[in-house]
Design a protein around this motif. Structure first.
Motif, PDB file in Angstrom:
ATOM      1  N   VAL A 182      20.170  42.264  67.917  1.00 64.81           N
ATOM      2  CA  VAL A 182      20.328  41.094  68.783  1.00 64.81           C
ATOM      3  C   VAL A 182      21.776  40.642  68.762  1.00 64.81           C
ATOM      4  O   VAL A 182      22.521  40.913  67.816  1.00 64.81           O
ATOM      5  N   GLU A 183      22.170  39.973  69.832  1.00 66.58           N
ATOM      6  CA  GLU A 183      23.516  39.417  69.928  1.00 66.58           C
ATOM      7  C   GLU A 183      23.433  37.916  69.721  1.00 66.58           C
ATOM      8  O   GLU A 183      22.600  37.235  70.324  1.00 66.58           O
ATOM      9  N   VAL A 184      24.296  37.403  68.830  1.00 64.41           N
ATOM     10  CA  VAL A 184      24.286  35.981  68.510  1.00 64.41           C
ATOM     11  C   VAL A 184      25.700  35.425  68.630  1.00 64.41           C
ATOM     12  O   VAL A 184      26.685  36.171  68.635  1.00 64.41           O
ATOM     13  N   THR A 185      25.779  34.111  68.723  1.00 61.86           N
ATOM     14  CA  THR A 185      27.065  33.421  68.778  1.00 61.86           C
ATOM     15  C   THR A 185      27.367  32.811  67.417  1.00 61.86           C
ATOM     16  O   THR A 185      26.508  32.174  66.804  1.00 61.86           O
ATOM     17  N   THR A 186      28.583  33.019  66.931  1.00 68.36           N
ATOM     18  CA  THR A 186      29.041  32.381  65.701  1.00 68.36           C
ATOM     19  C   THR A 186      30.384  31.699  65.995  1.00 68.36           C
ATOM     20  O   THR A 186      30.867  31.719  67.124  1.00 68.36           O
ATOM     21  N   ALA A 187      30.969  31.107  64.974  1.00 68.88           N
ATOM     22  CA  ALA A 187      32.222  30.380  65.168  1.00 68.88           C
ATOM     23  C   ALA A 187      32.920  30.209  63.831  1.00 68.88           C
ATOM     24  O   ALA A 187      32.296  30.365  62.763  1.00 68.88           O
ATOM     25  N   SER A 188      34.183  29.863  63.864  1.00 68.83           N
ATOM     26  CA  SER A 188      34.884  29.514  62.641  1.00 68.83           C
ATOM     27  C   SER A 188      34.313  28.208  62.093  1.00 68.83           C
ATOM     28  O   SER A 188      33.667  27.446  62.801  1.00 68.83           O
ATOM     29  N   GLY A 189      34.539  27.957  60.802  1.00 69.86           N
ATOM     30  CA  GLY A 189      34.064  26.726  60.198  1.00 69.86           C
ATOM     31  C   GLY A 189      32.618  26.764  59.785  1.00 69.86           C
ATOM     32  O   GLY A 189      32.055  25.732  59.397  1.00 69.86           O
ATOM     33  N   VAL A 190      31.970  27.960  59.856  1.00 73.90           N
ATOM     34  CA  VAL A 190      30.605  28.128  59.357  1.00 73.90           C
ATOM     35  C   VAL A 190      30.598  29.323  58.413  1.00 73.90           C
ATOM     36  O   VAL A 190      31.544  30.113  58.372  1.00 73.90           O
ATOM     37  N   PHE A 191      29.510  29.474  57.680  1.00 71.67           N
ATOM     38  CA  PHE A 191      29.414  30.546  56.698  1.00 71.67           C
ATOM     39  C   PHE A 191      29.261  31.901  57.382  1.00 71.67           C
ATOM     40  O   PHE A 191      28.467  32.058  58.297  1.00 71.67           O
ATOM     41  N   SER A 192      30.048  32.883  56.928  1.00 68.90           N
ATOM     42  CA  SER A 192      29.965  34.276  57.362  1.00 68.90           C
ATOM     43  C   SER A 192      29.910  34.416  58.886  1.00 68.90           C
ATOM     44  O   SER A 192      28.935  34.919  59.445  1.00 68.90           O
ATOM     45  N   PRO A 193      30.992  34.016  59.584  1.00 68.75           N
ATOM     46  CA  PRO A 193      30.956  34.045  61.041  1.00 68.75           C
ATOM     47  C   PRO A 193      31.082  35.432  61.656  1.00 68.75           C
ATOM     48  O   PRO A 193      30.817  35.593  62.851  1.00 68.75           O
ATOM     49  N   ASP A 194      31.486  36.426  60.873  1.00 64.01           N
ATOM     50  CA  ASP A 194      31.768  37.741  61.440  1.00 64.01           C
ATOM     51  C   ASP A 194      30.673  38.775  61.236  1.00 64.01           C
ATOM     52  O   ASP A 194      30.743  39.877  61.785  1.00 64.01           O
ATOM     53  N   ARG A 195      29.661  38.445  60.441  1.00 62.12           N
ATOM     54  CA  ARG A 195      28.635  39.447  60.143  1.00 62.12           C
ATOM     55  C   ARG A 195      27.437  38.763  59.469  1.00 62.12           C
ATOM     56  O   ARG A 195      27.538  37.614  59.025  1.00 62.12           O
ATOM     57  N   LEU A 196      26.366  39.509  59.382  1.00 64.01           N
ATOM     58  CA  LEU A 196      25.227  39.083  58.579  1.00 64.01           C
ATOM     59  C   LEU A 196      25.587  39.356  57.125  1.00 64.01           C
ATOM     60  O   LEU A 196      25.750  40.504  56.725  1.00 64.01           O
ATOM     61  N   ASP A 197      25.735  38.287  56.338  1.00 60.96           N
ATOM     62  CA  ASP A 197      26.252  38.435  54.981  1.00 60.96           C
ATOM     63  C   ASP A 197      25.274  39.204  54.097  1.00 60.96           C
ATOM     64  O   ASP A 197      24.065  39.266  54.353  1.00 60.96           O
ATOM     65  N   ALA A 198      25.814  39.775  53.016  1.00 58.90           N
ATOM     66  CA  ALA A 198      25.029  40.646  52.136  1.00 58.90           C
ATOM     67  C   ALA A 198      23.870  39.910  51.487  1.00 58.90           C
ATOM     68  O   ALA A 198      22.770  40.453  51.333  1.00 58.90           O
ATOM     69  N   GLY A 199      24.079  38.660  51.070  1.00 59.91           N
ATOM     70  CA  GLY A 199      23.017  37.908  50.422  1.00 59.91           C
ATOM     71  C   GLY A 199      21.824  37.693  51.345  1.00 59.91           C
ATOM     72  O   GLY A 199      20.671  37.870  50.933  1.00 59.91           O
ATOM     73  N   THR A 200      22.094  37.327  52.579  1.00 58.06           N
ATOM     74  CA  THR A 200      21.005  37.133  53.531  1.00 58.06           C
ATOM     75  C   THR A 200      20.295  38.452  53.811  1.00 58.06           C
ATOM     76  O   THR A 200      19.062  38.497  53.932  1.00 58.06           O
ATOM     77  N   GLN A 201      21.037  39.539  53.904  1.00 58.01           N
ATOM     78  CA  GLN A 201      20.413  40.846  54.081  1.00 58.01           C
ATOM     79  C   GLN A 201      19.452  41.145  52.940  1.00 58.01           C
ATOM     80  O   GLN A 201      18.332  41.628  53.161  1.00 58.01           O
ATOM     81  N   VAL A 202      19.890  40.870  51.706  1.00 53.30           N
ATOM     82  CA  VAL A 202      19.033  41.119  50.541  1.00 53.30           C
ATOM     83  C   VAL A 202      17.788  40.237  50.609  1.00 53.30           C
ATOM     84  O   VAL A 202      16.666  40.688  50.343  1.00 53.30           O
ATOM     85  N   LEU A 203      17.959  38.967  50.959  1.00 52.51           N
ATOM     86  CA  LEU A 203      16.814  38.054  51.046  1.00 52.51           C
ATOM     87  C   LEU A 203      15.791  38.549  52.064  1.00 52.51           C
ATOM     88  O   LEU A 203      14.590  38.637  51.776  1.00 52.51           O
ATOM     89  N   LEU A 204      16.253  38.883  53.258  1.00 50.65           N
ATOM     90  CA  LEU A 204      15.326  39.288  54.316  1.00 50.65           C
ATOM     91  C   LEU A 204      14.646  40.613  54.000  1.00 50.65           C
ATOM     92  O   LEU A 204      13.498  40.835  54.413  1.00 50.65           O
ATOM     93  N   ALA A 205      15.334  41.488  53.270  1.00 51.27           N
ATOM     94  CA  ALA A 205      14.757  42.791  52.935  1.00 51.27           C
ATOM     95  C   ALA A 205      13.766  42.723  51.780  1.00 51.27           C
ATOM     96  O   ALA A 205      12.999  43.665  51.570  1.00 51.27           O
ATOM     97  N   ASN A 206      13.772  41.626  51.034  1.00 53.92           N
ATOM     98  CA  ASN A 206      12.985  41.556  49.804  1.00 53.92           C
ATOM     99  C   ASN A 206      12.036  40.367  49.752  1.00 53.92           C
ATOM    100  O   ASN A 206      11.655  39.923  48.678  1.00 53.92           O
ATOM    101  N   THR A 207      11.666  39.853  50.920  1.00 55.12           N
ATOM    102  CA  THR A 207      10.658  38.800  50.976  1.00 55.12           C
ATOM    103  C   THR A 207       9.617  39.176  52.012  1.00 55.12           C
ATOM    104  O   THR A 207       9.921  39.857  52.998  1.00 55.12           O
ATOM    105  N   PRO A 208       8.378  38.754  51.813  1.00 56.07           N
ATOM    106  CA  PRO A 208       7.341  39.048  52.797  1.00 56.07           C
ATOM    107  C   PRO A 208       7.504  38.184  54.041  1.00 56.07           C
ATOM    108  O   PRO A 208       8.299  37.236  54.062  1.00 56.07           O
ATOM    109  N   ALA A 209       6.737  38.515  55.062  1.00 56.07           N
ATOM    110  CA  ALA A 209       6.734  37.679  56.262  1.00 56.07           C
ATOM    111  C   ALA A 209       6.312  36.264  55.891  1.00 56.07           C
ATOM    112  O   ALA A 209       5.447  36.064  55.041  1.00 56.07           O
ATOM    113  N   PRO A 210       6.915  35.259  56.503  1.00 56.19           N
ATOM    114  CA  PRO A 210       6.507  33.871  56.219  1.00 56.19           C
ATOM    115  C   PRO A 210       5.113  33.601  56.763  1.00 56.19           C
ATOM    116  O   PRO A 210       4.595  34.382  57.578  1.00 56.19           O
TER     117      PRO A 210
END
Length: 213
Positions: A29-57
């Protein structure tokens, strides 16, 4: 030059909107990001780990993304659970605006991007997913968790990803000591230098620790 942190309420730096492509729920998917927020240039490694290692909500109810940034966890939960309401919570107004833009662009009408005080007091959470803002400092982080974890409903889980060298093990010990009555805390996964911590609120009668990973 202004010096903004991603937990600044109203960043003074130029917005500098940008479009990036990320993979969420097996979709590019394509998303909009901006300066002044966390990890504006990519999906950060921590979030990748979280999403890969938790079940569906859970498929319904109220879900919380604490410290949502531009919204990857909120968008993932909204895509996974279209009948749930996802509360994307952040103090950074620029981040909240980005979440709203991204949810609208992806056709997700179940995302509420709000500041912490705008979440109704009577909401009981069916789940929490969070890459929490560790750099706000230990006292502020603990205060955030003490505010939101008790709002979990019975037999509901909070999942948190924290980098090992930023204090994940000490945070786990603090969680275990703080939420010792009616809760259980354990390390659900380790990957790429991150820990995924799971906090379960038990029901009455108490349930055992459910290891889903």
């Amino acid at each position: 030059m202004p010096s903004d942190h991603y937990f600044t309420a109203s960043p003074a730096s130029p917005e500098s909107l940008r479009r990036i492509r990320v993979r969420l729920l097996d979709r590019d998917v394509e998303v909009t990001t901006a300066s002044g927020v966390f990890s504006p240039d990519r999906l950060d490694a921590g979030t990748q780990v979280l999403l890969a290692n938790t079940p569906a909500p859970p498929p319904g109810g109220d879900l919380l993304d604490l410290g949502c940034g531009w919204g990857p966890i909120s968008l993932w939960m909204a895509m996974e659970s279209p009948h749930a309401t996802v509360w994307a919570v952040d103090v950074n107004e620029r981040a909240l605006d980005l979440v709203r833009r991204n949810a609208q662009a992806l056709g997700l009408d179940n995302v509420q991007a709000v500041t912490p005080d705008d979440v109704p007091d009577d909401i009981t959470l069916r789940g929490i997913r969070s890459n929490p803002p560790i750099r706000v400092g230990k006292n502020e982080l603990h205060s955030m968790l003490e505010r939101w974890i008790p709002r979990l409903g019975e037999r509901s889980d909070g999942w948190f990803v924290v980098k090992r060298d930023l204090g994940s093990d000490s945070l786990q010990r603090w969680l275990d000591a703080t939420f010792d009555d009616g809760y259980s805390v354990h390390r659900a996964a380790t990957a790429k230098g991150y820990r995924v911590l799971k906090v379960r609120r038990h029901g009455s009668p108490a349930t055992g620790t459910v290891r889903t990973i």
